[in-house]
Design a protein around this motif. Structure first.
Motif, PDB file in Angstrom:
ATOM      1  N   GLU A  65       0.830  -1.204   0.000  1.00  0.00           N
ATOM      2  CA  GLU A  65       0.000   0.000   0.000  1.00  0.00           C
ATOM      3  C   GLU A  65       0.867   1.258   0.000  1.00  0.00           C
ATOM      4  O   GLU A  65       0.507   2.278  -0.613  1.00  0.00           O
ATOM      5  CB  GLU A  65      -0.953  -0.012   1.192  1.00  0.00           C
ATOM      6  N   ALA A  66       2.022   1.189   0.644  1.00  0.00           N
ATOM      7  CA  ALA A  66       2.941   2.326   0.647  1.00  0.00           C
ATOM      8  C   ALA A  66       3.577   2.522  -0.727  1.00  0.00           C
ATOM      9  O   ALA A  66       3.798   3.665  -1.151  1.00  0.00           O
ATOM     10  CB  ALA A  66       4.021   2.125   1.708  1.00  0.00           C
ATOM     11  N   ILE A  67       3.874   1.430  -1.418  1.00  0.00           N
ATOM     12  CA  ILE A  67       4.391   1.557  -2.785  1.00  0.00           C
ATOM     13  C   ILE A  67       3.369   2.275  -3.654  1.00  0.00           C
ATOM     14  O   ILE A  67       3.693   3.198  -4.407  1.00  0.00           O
ATOM     15  CB  ILE A  67       4.726   0.178  -3.374  1.00  0.00           C
ATOM     16  N   ARG A  68       2.119   1.857  -3.530  1.00  0.00           N
ATOM     17  CA  ARG A  68       1.041   2.494  -4.302  1.00  0.00           C
ATOM     18  C   ARG A  68       0.872   3.961  -3.909  1.00  0.00           C
ATOM     19  O   ARG A  68       0.707   4.827  -4.783  1.00  0.00           O
ATOM     20  CB  ARG A  68      -0.262   1.720  -4.092  1.00  0.00           C
TER      21      ARG A  68
ATOM     22  N   THR B  79      -8.006 -12.793  -3.687  1.00  0.00           N
ATOM     23  CA  THR B  79      -9.321 -12.534  -3.090  1.00  0.00           C
ATOM     24  C   THR B  79      -9.232 -11.496  -1.971  1.00  0.00           C
ATOM     25  O   THR B  79     -10.261 -11.113  -1.414  1.00  0.00           O
ATOM     26  CB  THR B  79      -9.936 -13.828  -2.522  1.00  0.00           C
ATOM     27  N   GLU B  80      -8.015 -11.058  -1.628  1.00  0.00           N
ATOM     28  CA  GLU B  80      -7.833 -10.084  -0.561  1.00  0.00           C
ATOM     29  C   GLU B  80      -8.171  -8.683  -1.088  1.00  0.00           C
ATOM     30  O   GLU B  80      -7.486  -8.163  -1.972  1.00  0.00           O
ATOM     31  CB  GLU B  80      -6.392 -10.126  -0.061  1.00  0.00           C
ATOM     32  N   PRO B  81      -9.213  -8.034  -0.544  1.00  0.00           N
ATOM     33  CA  PRO B  81      -9.631  -6.720  -1.062  1.00  0.00           C
ATOM     34  C   PRO B  81      -8.533  -5.664  -1.030  1.00  0.00           C
ATOM     35  O   PRO B  81      -8.435  -4.833  -1.949  1.00  0.00           O
ATOM     36  CB  PRO B  81     -10.791  -6.333  -0.137  1.00  0.00           C
ATOM     37  N   ARG B  82      -7.692  -5.680  -0.025  1.00  0.00           N
ATOM     38  CA  ARG B  82      -6.650  -4.652   0.068  1.00  0.00           C
ATOM     39  C   ARG B  82      -5.587  -4.845  -1.016  1.00  0.00           C
ATOM     40  O   ARG B  82      -4.995  -3.865  -1.488  1.00  0.00           O
ATOM     41  CB  ARG B  82      -6.036  -4.641   1.461  1.00  0.00           C
ATOM     42  N   LEU B  83      -5.344  -6.089  -1.427  1.00  0.00           N
ATOM     43  CA  LEU B  83      -4.434  -6.319  -2.542  1.00  0.00           C
ATOM     44  C   LEU B  83      -5.088  -5.921  -3.860  1.00  0.00           C
ATOM     45  O   LEU B  83      -4.446  -5.346  -4.742  1.00  0.00           O
ATOM     46  CB  LEU B  83      -3.995  -7.779  -2.588  1.00  0.00           C
ATOM     47  N   LEU B  84      -6.370  -6.215  -3.988  1.00  0.00           N
ATOM     48  CA  LEU B  84      -7.086  -5.849  -5.208  1.00  0.00           C
ATOM     49  C   LEU B  84      -7.110  -4.338  -5.396  1.00  0.00           C
ATOM     50  O   LEU B  84      -7.121  -3.842  -6.528  1.00  0.00           O
ATOM     51  CB  LEU B  84      -8.517  -6.393  -5.167  1.00  0.00           C
ATOM     52  N   ALA B  85      -7.098  -3.604  -4.296  1.00  0.00           N
ATOM     53  CA  ALA B  85      -7.112  -2.144  -4.369  1.00  0.00           C
ATOM     54  C   ALA B  85      -5.761  -1.578  -4.775  1.00  0.00           C
ATOM     55  O   ALA B  85      -5.676  -0.430  -5.223  1.00  0.00           O
ATOM     56  CB  ALA B  85      -7.533  -1.562  -3.019  1.00  0.00           C
ATOM     57  N   VAL B  86      -4.712  -2.375  -4.633  1.00  0.00           N
ATOM     58  CA  VAL B  86      -3.345  -1.920  -4.911  1.00  0.00           C
ATOM     59  C   VAL B  86      -2.874  -2.344  -6.299  1.00  0.00           C
ATOM     60  O   VAL B  86      -2.300  -1.542  -7.044  1.00  0.00           O
ATOM     61  CB  VAL B  86      -2.365  -2.460  -3.856  1.00  0.00           C
ATOM     62  N   PHE B  87      -3.112  -3.614  -6.650  1.00  0.00           N
ATOM     63  CA  PHE B  87      -2.505  -4.191  -7.844  1.00  0.00           C
ATOM     64  C   PHE B  87      -3.415  -4.082  -9.066  1.00  0.00           C
ATOM     65  O   PHE B  87      -4.628  -4.162  -8.967  1.00  0.00           O
ATOM     66  CB  PHE B  87      -2.156  -5.655  -7.590  1.00  0.00           C
ATOM     67  N   ASN B  88      -2.765  -3.939 -10.228  1.00  0.00           N
ATOM     68  CA  ASN B  88      -3.476  -3.935 -11.502  1.00  0.00           C
ATOM     69  C   ASN B  88      -3.602  -5.330 -12.089  1.00  0.00           C
ATOM     70  O   ASN B  88      -4.427  -5.556 -12.977  1.00  0.00           O
ATOM     71  CB  ASN B  88      -2.739  -3.046 -12.511  1.00  0.00           C
ATOM     72  N   GLY B  89      -2.776  -6.253 -11.619  1.00  0.00           N
ATOM     73  CA  GLY B  89      -2.825  -7.601 -12.157  1.00  0.00           C
ATOM     74  C   GLY B  89      -1.936  -8.531 -11.364  1.00  0.00           C
ATOM     75  O   GLY B  89      -1.196  -8.109 -10.471  1.00  0.00           O
ATOM     76  N   THR B  90      -2.021  -9.813 -11.688  1.00  0.00           N
ATOM     77  CA  THR B  90      -1.199 -10.814 -11.022  1.00  0.00           C
ATOM     78  C   THR B  90      -0.514 -11.682 -12.064  1.00  0.00           C
ATOM     79  O   THR B  90      -1.030 -11.872 -13.170  1.00  0.00           O
ATOM     80  CB  THR B  90      -2.042 -11.699 -10.089  1.00  0.00           C
ATOM     81  N   SER B  91       0.654 -12.169 -11.730  1.00  0.00           N
ATOM     82  CA  SER B  91       1.394 -13.065 -12.611  1.00  0.00           C
ATOM     83  C   SER B  91       1.027 -14.510 -12.270  1.00  0.00           C
ATOM     84  O   SER B  91       1.079 -14.901 -11.106  1.00  0.00           O
ATOM     85  CB  SER B  91       2.900 -12.855 -12.433  1.00  0.00           C
ATOM     86  N   VAL B  92       0.663 -15.268 -13.282  1.00  0.00           N
ATOM     87  CA  VAL B  92       0.353 -16.677 -13.047  1.00  0.00           C
ATOM     88  C   VAL B  92       1.608 -17.535 -13.135  1.00  0.00           C
ATOM     89  O   VAL B  92       1.546 -18.751 -13.018  1.00  0.00           O
ATOM     90  CB  VAL B  92      -0.726 -17.196 -14.023  1.00  0.00           C
TER      91      VAL B  92
END
Length: 205
Positions: free
Chosen positions: A154-157, A173-186
């Motif tokens: 969140e501080a990086i963002r 599924t973590e809302p706080r991560l969803l609010a920070v990240f634009n995507g995830t690497s599979v």
């Protein structure tokens, strides 16, 4: 041909000490491929420098660092100053490169760490994040660890609100991560599917 690559999750592989050349590489690749994105890479739970206080590392009950990859050691994300250090490092690297990157790729966004019961060599590990010489209670440790990792990303963002952020090994599924990240690497799954070692339902699950 590098121009065919749309997403570089590791654009720090260019030697930033050669910044004029790096910027020129980025410019040329973007000219050839307007969709190309370059994300600086970092690890959420390991430092890219050892020039930090010893107290920033996670230790076991014997006071030893926990080696999780040859020459690489876990940070103690239960400490706010460590989370803030990581966020400051990311911003400093973006600034050092003149903000030529489109964002940051954050590897190993682990929201728990009590599962780490051995080091890279298989030696047993008892985590002592609070430094009292006793094994940590897993639930207490994980709660503090989770808070620290969330604080870090969140501080990086917050420091760079307009950048793109992609993560790896994180709970989508973590809302706080969803609010920070634009995507995830599979990560490894696409290759595993192509090699018929994984199925799409398994990946989606």
């Amino acid at each position: 041909d590098r121009a065919r690559v749309d997403l570089w999750l590791g654009a720090d592989l260019w030697d930033l000490a050669q910044l004029p050349d790096v910027a020129n590489d980025f410019f040329q690749l973007r000219t050839l491929n307007p969709n190309a994105l370059f994300l600086l890479s970092m690890n959420a739970v390991e430092p890219y420098t050892n020039a930090i206080p010893e107290s920033y590392f996670l230790h076991d009950v014997n006071g030893h660092r926990i080696e999780v990859w040859p020459g690489s050691y876990r940070l103690n994300l239960t400490r706010n100053e460590v989370a803030d250090f990581q966020a400051d490092w990311a911003y400093a690297k973006l600034a050092e490169a003149g903000f030529i990157h489109d964002g940051v790729f954050v590897d190993n966004v682990f929201l728990s760490q009590s599962w780490q019961d051995t080091d890279i060599y298989g030696n047993p590990v008892q985590i002592d994040a609070d430094g009292n010489g006793l094994p940590d209670d897993p639930a207490v440790f994980d709660a503090a660890w989770r808070a620290g990792v969330l604080r870090e990303v969140e501080a990086i963002r917050a420091r760079s609100p307009d950048i793109l952020m992609s993560g790896h090994a994180m709970d989508v599924t973590e809302p706080r991560l969803l609010a920070v990240f634009n995507g995830t690497s599979v990560g490894f799954s696409p290759a595993n599917v192509i090699e018929h070692e994984e199925s799409y339902p398994a990946v989606e699950g």
